[in-house]
Design a protein around this motif. Structure first.
Motif, mmCIF file in Angstrom:
data_model
loop_
_atom_site.group_PDB
_atom_site.id
_atom_site.type_symbol
_atom_site.label_atom_id
_atom_site.label_comp_id
_atom_site.label_asym_id
_atom_site.label_seq_id
_atom_site.Cartn_x
_atom_site.Cartn_y
_atom_site.Cartn_z
ATOM 1 N N LEU A 1 5.797 5.117 50.174
ATOM 2 C CA LEU A 1 4.634 4.448 49.598
ATOM 3 C C LEU A 1 4.600 3.379 50.569
ATOM 4 N N GLY A 2 5.118 2.853 51.005
ATOM 5 C CA GLY A 2 5.010 1.676 52.446
ATOM 6 C C GLY A 2 4.793 2.063 53.359
ATOM 7 N N GLU A 3 4.910 3.212 53.995
ATOM 8 C CA GLU A 3 4.546 3.947 55.182
ATOM 9 C C GLU A 3 3.068 4.438 54.886
ATOM 10 N N ARG A 4 2.556 4.768 53.816
ATOM 11 C CA ARG A 4 1.026 5.202 53.578
ATOM 12 C C ARG A 4 0.413 3.867 53.584
ATOM 13 N N TYR B 1 14.581 15.343 44.003
ATOM 14 C CA TYR B 1 15.578 15.411 45.009
ATOM 15 C C TYR B 1 15.376 16.266 46.067
ATOM 16 N N ARG B 2 14.437 17.173 45.891
ATOM 17 C CA ARG B 2 14.159 18.308 46.886
ATOM 18 C C ARG B 2 13.410 17.525 48.184
ATOM 19 N N TYR B 3 12.747 16.505 47.527
ATOM 20 C CA TYR B 3 11.974 15.439 48.892
ATOM 21 C C TYR B 3 12.302 14.235 48.969
ATOM 22 N N PHE B 4 12.964 13.623 48.146
ATOM 23 C CA PHE B 4 13.549 12.378 48.137
ATOM 24 C C PHE B 4 14.849 12.113 47.662
ATOM 25 N N PRO B 5 15.847 11.524 48.416
ATOM 26 C CA PRO B 5 17.126 11.438 47.904
ATOM 27 C C PRO B 5 17.342 10.315 47.002
ATOM 28 N N ASN B 6 16.361 9.417 46.984
ATOM 29 C CA ASN B 6 16.610 8.218 46.113
ATOM 30 C C ASN B 6 15.414 7.208 45.915
ATOM 31 N N LYS B 7 15.389 6.079 45.055
ATOM 32 C CA LYS B 7 14.094 5.654 44.857
ATOM 33 C C LYS B 7 13.619 4.913 46.062
ATOM 34 N N TYR B 8 14.868 4.467 47.173
ATOM 35 C CA TYR B 8 14.089 3.730 48.460
ATOM 36 C C TYR B 8 13.424 4.920 49.283
ATOM 37 N N ALA B 9 13.794 5.991 49.331
ATOM 38 C CA ALA B 9 12.923 7.057 49.819
ATOM 39 C C ALA B 9 11.536 6.998 49.407
ATOM 40 N N VAL B 10 11.468 7.013 48.220
ATOM 41 C CA VAL B 10 10.101 7.089 47.583
ATOM 42 C C VAL B 10 9.196 5.709 48.014
ATOM 43 N N LEU B 11 9.922 4.526 47.883
ATOM 44 C CA LEU B 11 9.181 3.365 48.194
ATOM 45 C C LEU B 11 9.048 3.197 49.566
ATOM 46 N N LYS B 12 9.752 4.050 50.345
ATOM 47 C CA LYS B 12 9.639 4.131 51.867
ATOM 48 C C LYS B 12 8.201 4.828 52.245
ATOM 49 N N PRO C 1 -2.832 1.786 44.609
ATOM 50 C CA PRO C 1 -1.978 1.546 43.296
ATOM 51 C C PRO C 1 -0.785 0.942 43.632
ATOM 52 N N ALA C 2 -0.406 -0.177 43.022
ATOM 53 C CA ALA C 2 0.737 -0.945 43.164
ATOM 54 C C ALA C 2 0.752 -1.809 44.542
ATOM 55 N N GLY C 3 -0.064 -1.639 45.125
ATOM 56 C CA GLY C 3 -0.179 -2.214 46.555
ATOM 57 C C GLY C 3 0.701 -3.753 46.560
ATOM 58 N N GLY C 4 0.261 -4.465 45.906
ATOM 59 C CA GLY C 4 1.196 -5.945 45.968
ATOM 60 C C GLY C 4 2.529 -5.646 45.759
ATOM 61 N N TRP C 5 2.943 -4.564 44.878
ATOM 62 C CA TRP C 5 4.227 -4.474 44.790
ATOM 63 C C TRP C 5 4.962 -3.922 45.616
ATOM 64 N N ILE C 6 4.306 -2.813 46.295
ATOM 65 C CA ILE C 6 4.891 -2.154 47.603
ATOM 66 C C ILE C 6 5.076 -3.247 48.905
ATOM 67 N N MET C 7 4.001 -3.999 48.972
ATOM 68 C CA MET C 7 4.413 -5.011 50.039
ATOM 69 C C MET C 7 5.459 -5.994 49.504
ATOM 70 N N ARG C 8 5.696 -6.336 48.324
ATOM 71 C CA ARG C 8 6.988 -7.082 47.944
ATOM 72 C C ARG C 8 8.257 -6.247 48.064
ATOM 73 N N SER C 9 8.291 -4.926 48.011
ATOM 74 C CA SER C 9 9.388 -4.224 48.100
ATOM 75 C C SER C 9 9.762 -4.053 49.533
ATOM 76 N N LEU C 10 8.811 -3.931 50.186
ATOM 77 C CA LEU C 10 9.091 -3.935 51.793
ATOM 78 C C LEU C 10 9.670 -5.205 52.370
#
Length: 210
Positions: A71-74, A58-69, A115-124
């Motif tokens: 990953l998506g931006e990268r 939580y020091r860096y990410f407030p929730n899982k959506y911030a983590v997914l974001k 890693p998880a590229g396909g799933w990252i696309m799906r999440s976005l």
């Protein structure tokens, strides 16, 4: 009315240890995406996999959506870097089909190597609060390509050129998503057909503008 979750990262990892912690979080999240998908992904699972305490995450990410974001931006950044490989010769557009097919293939490979590229696309695509990551990336690519085409062909209408390219970017991305969702299809033929269609649209744009 419910408030949408915050997706902004809380702090940037400037120190080596901080960068390592963020790396562990993203690595764990990618592994879990492959295993459980984005709906079942949780910060608790990420912490357990990364062997971190919740406060460390939580020091860096407030929730899982911030983590997914993140990953998506990268992933989008890695994909977008490939547009510099397109070479449009204003005197010879005969290889445009091949060049676009090579770009789509390279983008697919970058996604597969992530890693998880396909799933990252799906999440976005499936998570409304993350849609701006995908949309902003597509707009950026469309603007870059529009600027490049206007430089080669100054007589083109900027708005019409952008719209044609924006549609092409969206269609190309949709085909890449389809490749991950339909693994039994002939991906080479699918990409080739898409590239030919996009190339025809660009040639038509140039012809109509003459």
């Amino acid at each position: 009315m419910p408030t949408a979750p915050i997706t902004a990262r809380r702090s940037a990892p400037h120190q080596k240890r901080s960068r390592e912690t963020v790396g562990l979080i993203l690595e764990a999240a990618a592994e879990l995406l492959e295993e459980v998908g984005f709906e079942k992904l949780s910060t608790n699972l990420i912490c357990k996999r990364a062997k971190l305490t919740p406060p460390a995450l939580y020091r860096y990410f407030p929730n899982k959506y911030a983590v997914l974001k993140e990953l998506g931006e990268r992933l989008m950044t890695a994909q977008n870097a490939l547009i510099d490989e397109i070479e449009m010769d204003p005197l010879d557009l005969s290889r445009l089909d091949v060049e676009l097919a090579e770009l789509l293939t390279a983008t697919l490979q970058v996604t597969r190597n992530t890693p998880a590229g396909g799933w990252i696309m799906r999440s976005l695509h499936a998570t409304p609060i993350l849609s701006d990551v995908r949309r902003d990336s597509h707009r950026h690519v469309s603007n870059v390509l529009t600027k490049r085409m206007i430089e080669h062909w100054p007589h083109l209408d900027k708005d019409e050129t952008y719209q044609t390219l924006r549609l092409g970017v969206e269609l190309g991305y949709a085909v890449l998503e389809m490749v991950f969702d339909e693994p039994d299809l002939n991906h080479a033929k699918l990409i080739g057909s898409t590239a030919s269609m996009l190339a025809d649209n660009l040639r038509r744009l140039l012809k109509d503008a003459d």
